[in-house]
Motif scaffolding. Sequence first.
Motif, PDB file in Angstrom:
ATOM      1  N   SER A  15      -7.238  -2.980  -3.776  1.00  0.00           N
ATOM      2  CA  SER A  15      -7.747  -3.089  -2.399  1.00  0.00           C
ATOM      3  C   SER A  15      -7.990  -4.543  -1.984  1.00  0.00           C
ATOM      4  N   LEU A  17      -5.754  -6.866  -2.373  1.00  0.00           N
ATOM      5  CA  LEU A  17      -4.453  -7.505  -2.127  1.00  0.00           C
ATOM      6  C   LEU A  17      -4.168  -7.609  -0.636  1.00  0.00           C
ATOM      7  N   LYS A  18      -3.321  -8.574  -0.268  1.00  0.00           N
ATOM      8  CA  LYS A  18      -2.830  -8.645   1.115  1.00  0.00           C
ATOM      9  C   LYS A  18      -1.335  -8.328   1.088  1.00  0.00           C
ATOM     10  N   THR A  19      -0.805  -7.880   2.230  1.00  0.00           N
ATOM     11  CA  THR A  19       0.632  -7.606   2.252  1.00  0.00           C
ATOM     12  C   THR A  19       1.375  -8.925   2.451  1.00  0.00           C
ATOM     13  N   ARG A  20       1.720  -9.529   1.325  1.00  0.00           N
ATOM     14  CA  ARG A  20       2.390 -10.838   1.348  1.00  0.00           C
ATOM     15  C   ARG A  20       3.903 -10.694   1.183  1.00  0.00           C
ATOM     16  N   ASP A  48      -3.266 -12.625  -4.578  1.00  0.00           N
ATOM     17  CA  ASP A  48      -3.443 -11.442  -3.708  1.00  0.00           C
ATOM     18  C   ASP A  48      -2.094 -10.926  -3.226  1.00  0.00           C
ATOM     19  N   TRP A  49      -1.104 -10.952  -4.118  1.00  0.00           N
ATOM     20  CA  TRP A  49       0.263 -10.581  -3.743  1.00  0.00           C
ATOM     21  C   TRP A  49       0.448  -9.070  -3.707  1.00  0.00           C
ATOM     22  N   GLY A  50       0.268  -8.496  -2.540  1.00  0.00           N
ATOM     23  CA  GLY A  50       0.546  -7.075  -2.348  1.00  0.00           C
ATOM     24  C   GLY A  50       1.934  -6.907  -1.738  1.00  0.00           C
ATOM     25  N   THR A  92       0.865  -2.026  -1.292  1.00  0.00           N
ATOM     26  CA  THR A  92      -0.242  -1.965  -0.328  1.00  0.00           C
ATOM     27  C   THR A  92       0.046  -1.036   0.845  1.00  0.00           C
ATOM     28  N   GLN A  93       1.306  -0.716   1.054  1.00  0.00           N
ATOM     29  CA  GLN A  93       1.672   0.004   2.277  1.00  0.00           C
ATOM     30  C   GLN A  93       3.088   0.558   2.114  1.00  0.00           C
ATOM     31  N   ASP A 113       0.212 -12.578   7.432  1.00  0.00           N
ATOM     32  CA  ASP A 113       0.077 -12.595   5.968  1.00  0.00           C
ATOM     33  C   ASP A 113       1.399 -12.723   5.226  1.00  0.00           C
TER      34      ASP A 113
END
Length: 486
Positions: A15, A17-20, A48-50, A92-93, A113
């Motif tokens: 949770s 992580l960012k959508t990178r 934070d590699w999502g 993440t998605q 992001d």
Amino acid sequence: MIKKHSLAQASYDQSALKTRILHIGFGAFARAHPIFYTDLANEASGGDWGVAVARSNSGEALLSELDAAGRFYTVAEADDAGLTARRVACVTQTLHPLRDGSDAIPDLISGADLRIISLTITEKGYCLAGGSLDLDHPLVQHDLTTPETPTTTIGTIVEGLQRRRSAGRGGVTVLTCDNLPSNGVMCRNAVLGMALARDSGLADWITETCRFPSTMVDRIVPALDSAASETLRELLGHEDPNGILCEPFRQWVIEDDFACGRPDWAAIGAEMVTDVEPFEDMKLRMLNGAHSFLAYLGALHGHATIADCMADDVFREAAYRLMMTEQAPTLSMPGTVDLNDYASQLIKRFSNSKLHHKTTQIAMDGSQKLPQRLLAPCAVNLEQGRDWSLTALAIAGWARYVRGTNETGAPVPVQDPMAGEFAQLAAVQDGRQYVESLLRLDQIFDPKLAAHSGFRAGVLSAYDRVAAIGARSALIETLVLRMDGQ
Ligand code: CS2
């Protein structure tokens, strides 16, 4: 029963992580390779590699199942030593245009992001003709006429980059992970070809701000079959429709040229280099070339998997000879690479009986694969006067395979963008006339190569032998002739 096994979980927090990264093409290979590397890099080095994962044609339901599973899936590595599995946690998605609308992916690309768009869309996904975007391709034409509702991956990326530029954001890295030669250049050509046809200002912006590194990706990841699903079910105690079973080996060689950062893939074994091309050629010719060789000739003979081919002395010896005498000599590698070791390692990897890598799966899309896997090294051998008789059998095997039946007359699947053309030819022609017609297909055969009299004669005679005595006997004949000639 699973002999020896382990199941690892990520220790980082999904949770946070960012959508990178947006990964387009969430098929078997992507799950076990680029996304798996990002999961391991997060584990090893933090960050934070999502990854948002997208599919475009099929697989909508699978993405929804991934959401339902908390966006966790399993990668199981199997060989005779046992099974090592890991729950991948970096997704993440999920995105699918049919489920989420045609703005979903372009809008995500335009977001603040995002750093990387990675791709596993297979060779045909780039819509190339002769190394440039095929502007006559019906789907490309569609995307140029109605760019806001793109149908191709390239059109989707360009629409996303257009929105990104309008939003005043910087560029991103487009990272191809497909088995094309100079894949970064090919990917760039496709994206810039589409952008230029839309707006030269957009093409200039992409050139200035985006990066398209080349990569060599390697891991054998067969499509999930019922036996692999059952192994996963036994391991997890429940189904994992997005889980995958693959070999333990993995390799990633990446041109280190990124627009705005990347995960620490190097920490978990990726090789960051300035020139990927020698590694790409090595892998495309020795691994993928041998794969296609075994796929066509093996499927004709009746071998269902690559491991079945390796259990047959004739096919195993022929594959090794092809690699060492017809492919390795066409390469120029850095001094640290030992091609004999590489070939021996490939034979071992191909022999992994835990992978049911179907010959008919690899036989798919031959029109897109033959040029870089078999025809490019063949042209070098012709020029340098080297023997290419096993390559001739591979090309002949392909020609015979795309007629749609094996040597017992049983149907084999011909899945290829040019399948219709092959079927039309096969319905009315065979022998010399049929082979000559195939050689005239310039989407596959470079006209210069097809006009070479030695090449034509070699392919024709190989086709005659495969048709007359069958693939296995033709291989024995060629191997024996070689030994006599030594
Ligand atoms: C195979 C590849 O299906 C095919 O054409 O040759 O998918 C191969 O397994 C991978 O490139 C291995 O890295």
